[in-house]
Design an enzyme around this catalytic site. Sequence first.
Site, short mmCIF file in Angstrom:
data_model
loop_
_atom_site.label_atom_id
_atom_site.label_comp_id
_atom_site.label_asym_id
_atom_site.label_seq_id
_atom_site.Cartn_x
_atom_site.Cartn_y
_atom_site.Cartn_z
N LYS A 24 0.84 -1.21 0.00
CA LYS A 24 0.00 0.00 0.00
C LYS A 24 0.87 1.25 0.00
O LYS A 24 1.57 1.53 0.98
CB LYS A 24 -0.92 0.04 1.22
CG LYS A 24 -1.97 1.14 1.07
CD LYS A 24 -2.61 1.55 2.36
CE LYS A 24 -1.84 2.58 3.12
NZ LYS A 24 -1.68 3.88 2.44
N GLY A 28 7.30 4.76 7.92
CA GLY A 28 6.42 5.90 8.13
C GLY A 28 6.69 6.54 9.47
O GLY A 28 7.79 6.43 10.03
N GLU A 74 4.57 7.50 15.24
CA GLU A 74 3.23 7.38 15.84
C GLU A 74 2.49 6.17 15.24
O GLU A 74 1.96 5.33 15.99
CB GLU A 74 2.49 8.68 15.50
CG GLU A 74 1.18 8.86 16.16
CD GLU A 74 0.42 10.01 15.50
OE1 GLU A 74 1.04 10.80 14.75
OE2 GLU A 74 -0.80 10.07 15.71
N GLY A 117 3.85 3.73 13.53
CA GLY A 117 4.67 2.56 13.81
C GLY A 117 4.31 1.94 15.16
O GLY A 117 4.20 0.71 15.29
N GLU A 162 10.56 1.03 9.99
CA GLU A 162 11.54 2.09 9.74
C GLU A 162 10.81 3.40 9.95
O GLU A 162 9.94 3.76 9.17
CB GLU A 162 12.09 1.95 8.32
CG GLU A 162 13.42 2.65 8.14
CD GLU A 162 13.29 3.96 7.41
OE1 GLU A 162 13.22 5.00 8.13
OE2 GLU A 162 13.22 3.96 6.18
N CYS A 204 13.60 10.75 6.26
CA CYS A 204 13.63 10.38 7.68
C CYS A 204 15.05 10.46 8.23
O CYS A 204 15.25 10.65 9.42
CB CYS A 204 13.01 9.01 7.92
SG CYS A 204 13.32 7.86 6.60
N GLU A 262 10.83 15.41 15.16
CA GLU A 262 11.00 15.37 13.70
C GLU A 262 10.06 16.40 13.05
O GLU A 262 8.86 16.41 13.31
CB GLU A 262 10.65 13.96 13.20
CG GLU A 262 10.97 13.79 11.73
CD GLU A 262 10.73 12.38 11.25
OE1 GLU A 262 9.70 11.78 11.60
OE2 GLU A 262 11.59 11.86 10.49
P1 ADP Z 1 3.20 10.64 7.67
O1 ADP Z 1 2.70 11.16 8.99
O2 ADP Z 1 4.59 10.98 7.39
O3 ADP Z 1 2.26 10.87 6.53
P2 ADP Z 1 2.26 8.05 8.21
O4 ADP Z 1 2.94 7.15 9.18
O5 ADP Z 1 0.96 8.65 8.62
O6 ADP Z 1 3.32 9.11 7.81
O7 ADP Z 1 2.02 7.31 6.83
C1 ADP Z 1 2.87 6.32 6.30
C2 ADP Z 1 2.02 5.24 5.68
O8 ADP Z 1 1.26 4.61 6.71
C3 ADP Z 1 1.02 5.73 4.67
O9 ADP Z 1 0.94 4.79 3.62
C4 ADP Z 1 -0.29 5.79 5.47
O10 ADP Z 1 -1.44 5.66 4.67
C5 ADP Z 1 -0.12 4.58 6.36
N1 ADP Z 1 -0.92 4.59 7.60
C6 ADP Z 1 -1.41 5.66 8.26
N2 ADP Z 1 -2.08 5.27 9.37
C7 ADP Z 1 -2.00 3.91 9.41
C8 ADP Z 1 -2.46 2.90 10.33
N3 ADP Z 1 -3.15 3.21 11.41
N4 ADP Z 1 -2.17 1.61 10.06
C9 ADP Z 1 -1.45 1.27 8.97
N5 ADP Z 1 -0.98 2.17 8.07
C10 ADP Z 1 -1.24 3.48 8.28
#
Ligand code: ADP
Length: 508
Positions: free
Chosen positions: A204, A256, A259, A261, A278, A312, A409
Amino acid sequence: MKKKQKNILPRKSNTLKLSFDTSWTYAPAPESRTSATIQPRYDLFINGKWTKPESGKYFETINPANEETLSEIAEANAADVNKAVAAARNAYEKYWKKLPAKERGKYIFRIARMMQEKSRELAIIESLDGGKPIRESRDFDIPEAANHFFYYAGWADKLDYAFPGKKTASLGVAGQIIPWNFPLLMAAWKIAPALATGNTVVLKPAETTPLTALKLAELIQEADLPPGVVNIITGAGETGAALVQHPDINKIAFTGSTEVGKMILRAVAGTNKKLTLELGGKAANIIFEDAPLDQAVEGIINGIFFNQGHVCCAGSRLYIQESVANTVIRKLKDRIETLIVGDPLDKNTDIGAINSKKQLETIHYYIKTGIQEGAEIYESSCRLPSKGFWCKPTLFLNVAQSSRIAQEEIFGPVLAILTFRTDDEVIEKANNTPYGLSAGVWTDKGSRIFNMTRKMRAGVVWANTYNKFDPTSPFGGYKESGFGREGGLHGLMPYLHLSNLIPNSTRK
Ligand code: ADP
């Protein structure tokens, strides 16, 4: 700390000050959009076919440089995730697991070659969808993504030699979730090792940058990969969460925010799923007085301002040894005046558009916080385009170690500058964040480099350079920057079961 920095030169010093922007500028050199084909609408890539979403919903992906809609993208719900995982499981059991490793390697190699052939189009789309300068997507993102496929294609039939004394076995279905800062490169980091080790994939991409992953799906279809070996589904956090929670997934790989993670870590706890994370970073770039200063300044600029600080491992904290602080700060101020902010498709552009309105708001929030915390702000005097999401390259001086702009960050072109006197002091300060992804050391002394790299709690420490990547080198963090490594031999491990070739009981 503020006292120590009183001797920092004022902005109008009598040292050589170059005058920019009045006498000449580069003529625009925009890359043409005509060689990039973007469909008006993309469905989900499931089981080798373009599939309408069960949700019936689509969302827009826009060009952050002018806010124009580029395409409509399908939003996958839990039923779509089910379909994609079922396709990946079926492909794993039916074809991929049984295919001789050499044949797997050929497919991966084919994808790499096709990426090279389409590199120009991929670079243009990456810059349109994400806002990054074409120079960056053309010279770094796309070639590096192809290199990952080449590199892991080579490992596919050599796994028995990668881990001496161990027997390797694939895991099954990998669920992979990636962010928006290096969309195609992150897809390559995830898909290439998974395929080489015999796993199938549901990936995704991020909701603001899905286009190059969908172009990759087109290549995968053209490469004639068995249907279901790679599935690409689109959507936002909810889609990602459904993928993480799916019971038939054997491994989750996530890049990503820290939070999200942490949320994934909680969701996976108590299950049999393997996990690599990561996450964020707050890298320290450290300049010692014996460093080649001009080279170091260029490395600092590269480390935080190119790619808008959307990295990152961005060198977002700069520690300068006190004796050279004035000189380095003057050079940095001069240099940021020369940075060209603007059209991502222009080959002269150094800093493109911020990826999204939401991210721009986050950056503005931190800039306001830095000012409130008492740090001194210095921005480039460049003009920003009136439409789209933009941020001037920004320096913060007199930053306190405990301040939020030195600890958290920001993910934007904002550099927090601090000073130090001794090696021990800077090691302690540099390690004093919740993160531990990367760091940089600038010095003439080899012994100092070894001392620093041993003591820095960071997954990667660059010496007299910054942001250098290679598919053969593992990458990953400590502490809240996550765990597990991607790239190199290490990058194979998270996708494999390793068992002893000689059972323990028969060992002498
Ligand atoms: P940023 O805050 O830098 O946009 P995110 O961690 O929100 O980074 O996003 C990184 C990826 O994780 C994106 O593909 C986002 O759609 C996905 N994502 C966001 N929330 C969730 C979640 N609760 N579970 C799994 N994937 C998520």
